[in-house]
Design an enzyme around this catalytic site. Structure first.
Site, PDB file in Angstrom:
ATOM      1  N   LYS A  52      21.433  30.101 115.841  1.00 30.55           N
ATOM      2  CA  LYS A  52      20.142  29.513 116.207  1.00 30.55           C
ATOM      3  C   LYS A  52      19.377  30.458 117.120  1.00 30.55           C
ATOM      4  O   LYS A  52      18.166  30.657 116.952  1.00 30.55           O
ATOM      5  CB  LYS A  52      20.347  28.164 116.928  1.00 30.55           C
ATOM      6  CG  LYS A  52      20.780  27.054 115.992  1.00 30.55           C
ATOM      7  CD  LYS A  52      21.264  25.830 116.737  1.00 30.55           C
ATOM      8  CE  LYS A  52      21.884  24.847 115.756  1.00 30.55           C
ATOM      9  NZ  LYS A  52      22.678  23.811 116.404  1.00 30.55           N
ATOM     10  N   GLN A  96      23.752  20.236 121.397  1.00 34.99           N
ATOM     11  CA  GLN A  96      24.738  20.480 120.343  1.00 34.99           C
ATOM     12  C   GLN A  96      25.801  19.377 120.340  1.00 34.99           C
ATOM     13  O   GLN A  96      26.353  19.027 121.379  1.00 34.99           O
ATOM     14  CB  GLN A  96      25.383  21.865 120.574  1.00 34.99           C
ATOM     15  CG  GLN A  96      26.298  22.327 119.464  1.00 34.99           C
ATOM     16  CD  GLN A  96      25.584  22.551 118.142  1.00 34.99           C
ATOM     17  OE1 GLN A  96      24.457  23.028 118.093  1.00 34.99           O
ATOM     18  NE2 GLN A  96      26.246  22.202 117.053  1.00 34.99           N
ATOM     19  N   ASP A 119      15.906  17.711 116.816  1.00 38.34           N
ATOM     20  CA  ASP A 119      16.974  17.252 115.925  1.00 38.34           C
ATOM     21  C   ASP A 119      16.590  15.951 115.225  1.00 38.34           C
ATOM     22  O   ASP A 119      17.213  15.573 114.236  1.00 38.34           O
ATOM     23  CB  ASP A 119      18.253  16.986 116.738  1.00 38.34           C
ATOM     24  CG  ASP A 119      19.316  18.045 116.524  1.00 38.34           C
ATOM     25  OD1 ASP A 119      19.367  18.618 115.429  1.00 38.34           O
ATOM     26  OD2 ASP A 119      20.109  18.274 117.456  1.00 38.34           O
TER      27      ASP A 119
HETATM   28  N1  GUN Z   1      26.465  19.488 115.219  1.00 34.98           N
HETATM   29  C1  GUN Z   1      26.624  19.555 113.872  1.00 34.98           C
HETATM   30  N2  GUN Z   1      25.420  19.439 113.258  1.00 34.98           N
HETATM   31  C2  GUN Z   1      24.499  19.285 114.235  1.00 34.98           C
HETATM   32  C3  GUN Z   1      23.085  19.122 114.222  1.00 34.98           C
HETATM   33  O1  GUN Z   1      22.414  19.082 113.190  1.00 34.98           O
HETATM   34  N3  GUN Z   1      22.507  19.018 115.440  1.00 34.98           N
HETATM   35  C4  GUN Z   1      23.209  19.044 116.596  1.00 34.98           C
HETATM   36  N4  GUN Z   1      22.546  18.918 117.750  1.00 34.98           N
HETATM   37  N5  GUN Z   1      24.518  19.196 116.640  1.00 34.98           N
HETATM   38  C5  GUN Z   1      25.163  19.319 115.462  1.00 34.98           C
END
Ligand code: GUN
Length: 283
Positions: A52, A96, A119
């Site tokens: 990211k 996360q 998200d």
């Molecule tokens: N962990 C696994 N997939 C995701 C996601 O799409 N967003 C977040 N914040 N954590 C994750």
């Protein structure tokens, strides 16, 4: 059979975001910013977070990584989120997942300012998506729809079978497919005879986290298969939820793992950050 190339499609999306970001900066606007919060140490999360950060940098988006120890109290974590809510250089906030067991993920997601909730996990944004008034929708489901559209695949009237009912993928994806006028079935761990549903579907999306779960006898000739899984097989190799070798020859389109849905998720995270940025600089 045609491969739905998520890597290439994601690159196109990231490029177009960079162009739009550069234009706004040339007009004197500030740089967009994404904050990623990671609590404790999880090797998979560390690797996602690195991807990211790299993608942000390339798109001209400032990324701020906040690493917090796994023992942090929920109260202190919420204070950290509130600081980011107030930070004028931050447009998107991503916490996360998974979080340590003593922290309530709903309390955390609902603490994020809905404007900055890239998200799309905040109840306000989920509610908006549910009534068809989407602002920020979850990145993986959005990435899947975008990938299908990029290849000019007609969605209206199609029968879709999603396998998995998670809040991150299965449920929001069902809502997005409904929005595209598809007929949606959501299978899950208690579904009897999932093959009854998959064999009757034009588009199949396994999102269960079980290596090679979808076998060729569960797929009709000409189906479109979108593999959301990222697993490690018995030989230590990355594989999806689809038994690719046997399923691919029956498909009209299929996503590979890696290089399918994964890169699209990151591209759509940048797009959501850009949407929040545009809203914040104009408000
Ligand atoms: N962990 C696994 N997939 C995701 C996601 O799409 N967003 C977040 N914040 N954590 C994750």
């Amino acid at each position: 059979m045609e491969i739905l190339d998520g890597r290439k499609t994601a690159k196109d999306i990231r490029k177009s975001i960079k162009i739009k970001v550069d234009e706004l900066i040339a007009q004197g606007k500030r740089v967009p910013g994404l904050a990623v919060v990671i609590v404790g140490f999880d090797p998979a999360s560390e690797s996602y977070v690195k991807s990211k950060e790299k993608a942000c940098k390339r798109a001209g988006i400032y990324s701020k990584l906040i690493k917090l120890e796994s023992e942090i109290s929920q109260e202190t974590l919420l204070e950290e989120i509130n600081k980011l809510n107030r930070d004028e250089n931050i447009d998107g906030i991503l916490i996360q997942l998974p979080l340590p067991a003593h922290i309530d993920p709903d309390a955390v997601m609902n603490c994020i300012d809905p404007i900055k909730d890239v998200d799309g996990f905040n109840f306000i944004n989920i509610g908006s998506l549910c009534v068809g008034k989407e602002y920020l929708a979850p990145c993986t489901p959005k990435g899947i729809i975008r990938l299908l559209k990029h290849y000019n695949i007609e969605l209206s009237g199609k029968k879709v079978c999603i396998i998995g009912r998670s809040n991150i993928v299965g449920k929001p994806l069902a809502l997005l497919f409904l929005q595209e006028n598809c007929t949606v079935t959501v299978c899950h761990s208690r579904t009897k005879n999932p093959e009854f549903h998959t064999l009757n579907s034009d588009i199949i999306v396994p999102a269960v986290g079980i290596s090679k779960f979808l076998k060729s006898d569960m797929v009709s000739e000409g189906a479109i298969v979108i593999d959301v899984g990222i697993n490690v097989d018995s030989d230590g190799k990355i594989c999806g939820d689809v038994d690719y070798e046997s399923v691919a020859p029956k498909c009209s389109f299929i996503t590979p793992v890696p290089g399918g849905v994964g890169p699209m998720t990151i591209a759509l995270l940048l797009e959501n950050t850009f949407i929040a940025y545009r809203k914040l600089i104009s408000s």
